[in-house]
Design a protein around this motif. Structure first.
Motif, mmCIF file in Angstrom:
data_model
loop_
_atom_site.group_PDB
_atom_site.id
_atom_site.type_symbol
_atom_site.label_atom_id
_atom_site.label_comp_id
_atom_site.label_asym_id
_atom_site.label_seq_id
_atom_site.Cartn_x
_atom_site.Cartn_y
_atom_site.Cartn_z
ATOM 1 N N GLY A 1 0.842 -1.195 0.000
ATOM 2 C CA GLY A 1 0.000 0.000 0.000
ATOM 3 C C GLY A 1 0.870 1.234 0.000
ATOM 4 N N LYS A 2 1.510 1.493 1.132
ATOM 5 C CA LYS A 2 2.346 2.680 1.255
ATOM 6 C C LYS A 2 3.645 2.529 0.437
ATOM 7 C CE LYS A 2 4.194 5.724 4.814
ATOM 8 N NZ LYS A 2 5.469 5.932 4.131
ATOM 9 N N GLY A 3 4.143 3.641 -0.048
ATOM 10 C CA GLY A 3 5.392 3.628 -0.805
ATOM 11 C C GLY A 3 6.601 3.769 0.101
ATOM 12 N N GLY A 4 7.726 3.348 -0.410
ATOM 13 C CA GLY A 4 8.983 3.576 0.311
ATOM 14 C C GLY A 4 9.220 2.698 1.515
ATOM 15 N N VAL A 5 8.458 1.609 1.647
ATOM 16 C CA VAL A 5 8.637 0.755 2.831
ATOM 17 C C VAL A 5 9.607 -0.402 2.563
ATOM 18 C CG1 VAL A 5 6.396 1.323 3.813
ATOM 19 C CG2 VAL A 5 6.601 -0.661 2.329
ATOM 20 N N GLY A 6 9.925 -0.649 1.289
ATOM 21 C CA GLY A 6 10.897 -1.697 0.974
ATOM 22 C C GLY A 6 10.347 -2.837 0.121
ATOM 23 N N LYS A 7 9.335 -2.559 -0.693
ATOM 24 C CA LYS A 7 8.776 -3.617 -1.546
ATOM 25 C C LYS A 7 9.803 -4.123 -2.555
ATOM 26 C CE LYS A 7 5.325 -1.150 -2.931
ATOM 27 N NZ LYS A 7 5.337 -0.149 -1.875
ATOM 28 N N THR A 8 10.435 -3.185 -3.269
ATOM 29 C CA THR A 8 11.371 -3.599 -4.315
ATOM 30 C C THR A 8 12.615 -4.240 -3.707
ATOM 31 O OG1 THR A 8 10.507 -1.891 -5.761
ATOM 32 C CG2 THR A 8 12.643 -2.794 -6.341
ATOM 33 N N SER B 1 11.472 -7.650 -2.872
ATOM 34 C CA SER B 1 11.288 -8.474 -4.072
ATOM 35 C C SER B 1 12.631 -8.986 -4.567
ATOM 36 C CB SER B 1 10.623 -7.661 -5.184
ATOM 37 O OG SER B 1 9.354 -7.220 -4.785
ATOM 38 N N ALA B 2 13.612 -8.070 -4.646
ATOM 39 C CA ALA B 2 14.945 -8.431 -5.131
ATOM 40 C C ALA B 2 15.588 -9.451 -4.190
ATOM 41 C CB ALA B 2 15.816 -7.184 -5.243
ATOM 42 N N ALA B 3 15.469 -9.209 -2.892
ATOM 43 C CA ALA B 3 16.086 -10.098 -1.905
ATOM 44 C C ALA B 3 15.438 -11.483 -1.941
ATOM 45 C CB ALA B 3 15.963 -9.487 -0.504
ATOM 46 N N PHE B 4 14.116 -11.514 -1.982
ATOM 47 C CA PHE B 4 13.414 -12.791 -1.981
ATOM 48 C C PHE B 4 13.697 -13.597 -3.235
ATOM 49 C CE2 PHE B 4 10.430 -14.838 0.828
ATOM 50 C CZ PHE B 4 10.632 -14.097 1.966
ATOM 51 N N ALA B 5 13.671 -12.895 -4.379
ATOM 52 C CA ALA B 5 13.917 -13.586 -5.645
ATOM 53 C C ALA B 5 15.310 -14.200 -5.639
ATOM 54 C CB ALA B 5 13.758 -12.600 -6.803
ATOM 55 N N MET B 6 16.296 -13.402 -5.219
ATOM 56 C CA MET B 6 17.671 -13.894 -5.177
ATOM 57 C C MET B 6 17.801 -15.027 -4.163
ATOM 58 S SD MET B 6 20.735 -13.736 -6.356
ATOM 59 C CE MET B 6 21.085 -12.202 -7.233
ATOM 60 N N ASP C 1 6.453 -7.778 -7.976
ATOM 61 C CA ASP C 1 6.796 -6.574 -7.219
ATOM 62 C C ASP C 1 5.730 -5.516 -7.490
ATOM 63 O OD1 ASP C 1 8.073 -4.601 -5.806
ATOM 64 O OD2 ASP C 1 9.541 -4.147 -7.373
ATOM 65 N N SER C 2 4.868 -5.285 -6.518
ATOM 66 C CA SER C 2 3.732 -4.379 -6.700
ATOM 67 C C SER C 2 4.155 -2.916 -6.584
ATOM 68 C CB SER C 2 2.682 -4.681 -5.626
ATOM 69 O OG SER C 2 1.684 -3.693 -5.608
ATOM 70 N N PRO C 3 3.518 -2.031 -7.366
ATOM 71 C CA PRO C 3 3.741 -0.605 -7.118
ATOM 72 C C PRO C 3 3.005 -0.177 -5.844
ATOM 73 C CG PRO C 3 2.138 -0.917 -8.883
ATOM 74 C CD PRO C 3 2.623 -2.279 -8.495
ATOM 75 N N ALA C 4 3.314 1.009 -5.335
ATOM 76 C CA ALA C 4 2.603 1.537 -4.167
ATOM 77 C C ALA C 4 1.174 1.885 -4.579
ATOM 78 C CB ALA C 4 3.326 2.767 -3.644
ATOM 79 N N GLY C 5 0.335 2.119 -3.591
ATOM 80 C CA GLY C 5 -1.030 2.537 -3.864
ATOM 81 C C GLY C 5 -1.979 1.371 -4.060
ATOM 82 N N ILE C 6 -3.232 1.706 -4.430
ATOM 83 C CA ILE C 6 -4.222 0.647 -4.640
ATOM 84 C C ILE C 6 -4.807 0.769 -6.039
ATOM 85 C CG2 ILE C 6 -4.822 0.190 -2.238
ATOM 86 C CD1 ILE C 6 -7.103 2.156 -2.476
ATOM 87 N N GLU C 7 -4.017 1.368 -6.941
ATOM 88 C CA GLU C 7 -4.481 1.542 -8.317
ATOM 89 C C GLU C 7 -4.295 0.258 -9.106
ATOM 90 O OE1 GLU C 7 -5.922 4.496 -9.441
ATOM 91 O OE2 GLU C 7 -5.879 4.922 -7.294
ATOM 92 N N HIS C 8 -4.503 0.394 -10.424
ATOM 93 C CA HIS C 8 -4.522 -0.755 -11.313
ATOM 94 C C HIS C 8 -3.285 -1.665 -11.218
ATOM 95 C CE1 HIS C 8 -5.926 -3.023 -14.673
ATOM 96 N NE2 HIS C 8 -4.787 -2.852 -15.310
#
Lengths: 83, 269
Positions: free
Chosen positions: B10-17, B20-25, B119-126
């Motif tokens: 939901g919120k941006g800047g919390v560490g999604k990417t 994602s990178a860490a989990f994938a690796m 890896d989801s973008p922030a927000g609840i949009e499309h």
């Protein structure tokens, strides 16, 4: 604990304020989220019926969906105008 | 058939990417064929965190529009041969992410891979709703901070209602909490929500706690997923989280304040 913290003992712990605010907010938002989608429409229909007999303001009618154990309770609060 | 994992918050800047990178690796390093997809159309950044930004030729949208084959768009990681990256488009409109298109690409990937990380973008949009629509598992990245916790709870609501599993009355998406930017020091001083506080509010299974660490910025500067920095606390915490995801029971680390010298304790540092 740092030496300086000794002098700050009486400061309220902001983490506990955060937790309390979140618990209230999240409970409220979950309730709204889980309420059936027909609720706004039901509210409108009820208002139309009531308005056939008495004139009441939109804000004087409150429809709330609550829960008491296993029972769901639909609470309807209508503030009738003074005569 | 691959397992689809969405990394959301939901919120941006919390560490999604970063996650994602860490989990994938992490999964790929353990020998699982893994692909990580950037759903942030228009603002792609996964390529940068993965360190493959100069190798992007085609992207996810090209594949959805059938302009290229999946194999032409997939970028194979140079450090781990089981890992592939599918970058987002930098220019197109996010409306290009259609349910049919995304579903078709995920199905094709599903035949080849063990894990597909979205890896989801922030927000609840499309873009965010598309990233979670096909998910089997969801990792909800949360910071111990009021707006992040609230947004995470909203995402849980969306996960339970607007996914393929929900629409088809299948078993619900498995949801996990990953608490990041955690500072035991601040928790001990009552300045930050504790793991227990956040868990109590969200009632989720705790997959891991990533301590606040300079190694995360350092890793993004270099384009090396932080999980590869085995000396850092964040890297180790991510390794633990991946191991836990794969079913092993590990105790949580880095939750307590590190012991400091008397000098350090007296004067802070």
């Amino acid at each position: 604990m740092r030496l300086l913290d000794l002098f700050r003992k009486n400061r309220p712990q902001s983490a506990s304020i955060a937790k309390e605010r979140l618990q209230i907010l999240v409970a409220h938002e979950r309730m709204e989220r889980n309420s059936p989608s027909y609720l706004p429409k039901l509210k409108q229909d009820l208002m139309d019926v009531i308005r056939k007999y008495v004139t009441v303001d939109q804000n004087d009618i409150q429809v709330k969906l609550g829960r008491d154990g296993n029972n769901e309770i639909l609470e309807l609060n209508i503030l009738l105008p003074e005569k | 058939m691959a397992r689809n994992i969405v990394i959301t918050s939901g919120k941006g800047g919390v560490g999604k990417t970063t996650t994602s990178a860490a989990f994938a690796m992490g999964l790929a390093k353990k020998g699982h064929r893994t692909v990580v997809i950037d759903f942030d159309v228009g603002l792609r950044n996964l390529d940068l965190i993965m360190g493959c930004e100069r190798r992007v030729v085609y992207d996810f949208i090209n594949v959805i529009h059938k302009e290229v084959n999946l194999n032409q768009a997939l970028i194979r990681d140079k450090r781990c041969k089981e890992l592939y990256v599918l970058p987002a488009s930098q220019t197109r409109d996010k409306a290009a992410l259609s349910v049919e298109g995304v579903g078709r690409v995920l199905e094709e990937l599903g035949r080849d891979f063990d894990y597909v990380i979205c890896d989801s973008p922030a927000g609840i949009e499309h873009g965010a709703t598309m990233a979670m629509y096909f998910a089997d598992d969801a990792i909800v990245v949360t910071n111990p901070e009021v707006s992040s916790v609230r947004d995470s709870d909203r995402m849980l609501g969306i996960l339970s209602s607007k996914s393929r599993r929900a629409e088809n009355n299948q078993d619900p998406i498995r949801e996990y909490l990953l608490l990041s930017r955690y500072s035991p020091d601040r928790v001990s001083r009552g300045e930050m929500l504790s793991v227990e506080d956040v868990q109590e509010i969200l009632s989720l299974d705790l997959l891991g706690v990533i301590p606040e660490s300079g190694a995360v910025l350092d890793a993004s500067n270099k384009g090396i997923p932080v999980i590869l920095n085995a000396e850092s606390t964040a890297g180790q915490a991510y390794q633990d989280a991946v191991t836990r995801y794969l079913g092993e029971d590990l105790p949580h680390r880095f939750l307590e304040v590190e012991k400091r010298s008397l000098f350090g304790r007296l004067f802070g540092g």
